[in-house]
Motif scaffolding. Sequence first.
Motif, mmCIF file in Angstrom:
data_model
loop_
_atom_site.group_PDB
_atom_site.id
_atom_site.type_symbol
_atom_site.label_atom_id
_atom_site.label_comp_id
_atom_site.label_asym_id
_atom_site.label_seq_id
_atom_site.Cartn_x
_atom_site.Cartn_y
_atom_site.Cartn_z
ATOM 1 N N VAL A 2 -2.030 59.746 47.801
ATOM 2 C CA VAL A 2 -2.258 58.768 46.738
ATOM 3 C C VAL A 2 -1.510 57.470 47.039
ATOM 4 N N ASN A 3 -0.403 57.542 47.754
ATOM 5 C CA ASN A 3 0.320 56.328 48.138
ATOM 6 C C ASN A 3 -0.538 55.470 49.074
ATOM 7 N N ASP A 4 -1.179 56.116 50.040
ATOM 8 C CA ASP A 4 -2.091 55.399 50.937
ATOM 9 C C ASP A 4 -3.239 54.749 50.160
ATOM 10 N N THR A 5 -3.781 55.505 49.216
ATOM 11 C CA THR A 5 -4.905 55.001 48.425
ATOM 12 C C THR A 5 -4.500 53.799 47.576
ATOM 13 N N ILE A 6 -3.306 53.852 47.001
ATOM 14 C CA ILE A 6 -2.829 52.747 46.171
ATOM 15 C C ILE A 6 -2.683 51.470 46.993
ATOM 16 N N VAL A 7 -2.217 51.611 48.240
ATOM 17 C CA VAL A 7 -2.080 50.433 49.111
ATOM 18 C C VAL A 7 -3.437 49.762 49.314
ATOM 19 N N VAL A 8 -4.463 50.571 49.573
ATOM 20 C CA VAL A 8 -5.815 50.021 49.764
ATOM 21 C C VAL A 8 -6.320 49.389 48.469
ATOM 22 N N PHE A 9 -6.160 50.096 47.350
ATOM 23 C CA PHE A 9 -6.631 49.574 46.066
ATOM 24 C C PHE A 9 -5.908 48.282 45.684
ATOM 25 N N ASP A 10 -4.633 48.221 45.994
ATOM 26 C CA ASP A 10 -3.864 47.024 45.653
ATOM 27 C C ASP A 10 -4.388 45.805 46.416
ATOM 28 N N ARG A 11 -4.712 46.011 47.696
ATOM 29 C CA ARG A 11 -5.269 44.908 48.479
ATOM 30 C C ARG A 11 -6.663 44.514 47.952
ATOM 31 N N ILE A 12 -7.441 45.503 47.542
ATOM 32 C CA ILE A 12 -8.761 45.206 46.963
ATOM 33 C C ILE A 12 -8.598 44.364 45.708
ATOM 34 N N ARG A 13 -7.645 44.731 44.859
ATOM 35 C CA ARG A 13 -7.425 43.985 43.619
ATOM 36 C C ARG A 13 -7.002 42.535 43.898
ATOM 37 N N GLU A 14 -6.125 42.363 44.867
ATOM 38 C CA GLU A 14 -5.680 41.009 45.227
ATOM 39 C C GLU A 14 -6.844 40.167 45.743
ATOM 40 N N ILE B 51 -2.177 55.468 37.799
ATOM 41 C CA ILE B 51 -3.035 54.516 38.511
ATOM 42 C C ILE B 51 -3.962 53.785 37.547
ATOM 43 N N ALA B 52 -4.481 54.502 36.547
ATOM 44 C CA ALA B 52 -5.327 53.853 35.547
ATOM 45 C C ALA B 52 -4.550 52.762 34.812
ATOM 46 N N PHE B 53 -3.273 53.031 34.513
ATOM 47 C CA PHE B 53 -2.432 52.041 33.826
ATOM 48 C C PHE B 53 -2.117 50.862 34.742
ATOM 49 N N ARG B 54 -1.814 51.155 36.009
ATOM 50 C CA ARG B 54 -1.422 50.090 36.939
ATOM 51 C C ARG B 54 -2.575 49.151 37.250
ATOM 52 N N PHE B 55 -3.798 49.691 37.389
ATOM 53 C CA PHE B 55 -4.935 48.865 37.792
ATOM 54 C C PHE B 55 -5.819 48.458 36.611
ATOM 55 N N ASP B 56 -5.403 48.801 35.403
ATOM 56 C CA ASP B 56 -6.142 48.420 34.192
ATOM 57 C C ASP B 56 -7.594 48.882 34.224
ATOM 58 N N SER B 57 -7.829 49.971 34.922
ATOM 59 C CA SER B 57 -9.189 50.514 34.991
ATOM 60 C C SER B 57 -9.103 52.004 35.337
ATOM 61 N N TRP B 58 -9.752 52.812 34.515
ATOM 62 C CA TRP B 58 -9.671 54.254 34.743
ATOM 63 C C TRP B 58 -10.408 54.673 36.021
ATOM 64 N N ILE B 59 -11.391 53.874 36.476
ATOM 65 C CA ILE B 59 -12.171 54.275 37.643
ATOM 66 C C ILE B 59 -11.309 54.315 38.908
ATOM 67 N N TYR B 60 -10.329 53.416 39.011
ATOM 68 C CA TYR B 60 -9.432 53.454 40.162
ATOM 69 C C TYR B 60 -8.590 54.734 40.132
ATOM 70 N N ILE C 250 -9.598 55.907 52.996
ATOM 71 C CA ILE C 250 -10.560 54.918 53.490
ATOM 72 C C ILE C 250 -11.991 55.298 53.137
ATOM 73 N N ALA C 251 -12.322 56.565 53.359
ATOM 74 C CA ALA C 251 -13.725 56.981 53.333
ATOM 75 C C ALA C 251 -14.172 57.652 52.037
ATOM 76 N N ILE C 252 -13.256 57.962 51.131
ATOM 77 C CA ILE C 252 -13.640 58.639 49.895
ATOM 78 C C ILE C 252 -13.306 57.809 48.663
ATOM 79 N N ALA C 253 -12.051 57.374 48.553
ATOM 80 C CA ALA C 253 -11.610 56.696 47.329
ATOM 81 C C ALA C 253 -12.368 55.388 47.081
ATOM 82 N N ALA C 254 -12.360 54.489 48.066
ATOM 83 C CA ALA C 254 -13.036 53.190 47.895
ATOM 84 C C ALA C 254 -14.545 53.348 47.685
ATOM 85 N N PRO C 255 -15.246 54.179 48.471
ATOM 86 C CA PRO C 255 -16.682 54.361 48.222
ATOM 87 C C PRO C 255 -17.001 54.877 46.817
#
Length: 301
Positions: A205-217, A154-163, A283-288
């Motif tokens: 983690v698949n659910d989380t990636i979907v949310v993160f991907d939309r945030i990145r877009e 995920i760090a590699f895919r989103f170019d940020s270790w925090i994700y 929804i309630a942990i990863a994004a916050p």
Amino acid sequence: MIEIFRDVKVNWLGRRKLYLAISGSIMLLGLVSLVVKHGFRYGVDFRGGTIVTVRFQQKPEIEKIRQLLRENGAPDSQPQELAGRNDVLIEFQGAKEEDASAGRSTIINALNKGFQGQFDVLSATSIGPKVGDDLKRQAVLATLYALGGMLIYIAFRFDSWIYGAAAVFAVFHDTLVTLGLFSIFNREINLTVIAALLTLVGYSVNDTIVVFDRIRENLKLRRRDSLETVMNDSINQTLSRTILTSGLTFLTVVALFLFGGEIINHFAFAMVIGIIIGTYSSIAIAAPLVLVYTNIHGRAV
């Protein structure tokens, strides 16, 4: 894509302190339960013992079997009816290293006291304490390797270790909450439960990636909006997809839990809890966590 909810305007991140408090409380209850009960309730896979499958000529009374075992040297044994024929699976825990297979003789001798000549032994498997400890260590390592691999991906895919860190923390949270509930409800942990946890690690983690991907877009398209606004909108936009996929999976594992029988009941329980917690954490942990980190480092809310 089918949309259950249109124009959703829920302020998820505005309640982030509440969500983190709920998660912290559940994990604390699990920890207290572990301390009070002196650890998890491990199955034969991890403690060592014998698993015997017996077929009776007629449908036996489980309570009579349990009483015979209790009165004849196997008080901790757990008889379970198997669906279909008159088969019963019996777990005898607490094997000794010098003779891990002694449980087979103990179980057969106990059954002969009440069912002499009325049953056949279909299979018997013995696991020594050392093997059980090795399986326990390998299960922990497998979970940690899975989390570490996802952090890197995920760090590699989103170019940020925090994700990556937020996603892995959310999955780790799911694992801790599920294990805590196993302790609270005095559920047995065996290899099938570990398989369920590893399944849930990937699912969550698949659910989380979907949310993160939309945030990145959305961050690329809406540079003037605050991070919290973009995150809230991104979660709301993916809510229908989350509810559909999680809801269908949840119905499946609930059916497995209710009708799957005793053998996979602990596995199904882990899946039921994990689907709920995994969806919640996306929804309630990863994004916050991402928002809290960026706020601490001086970026706008």
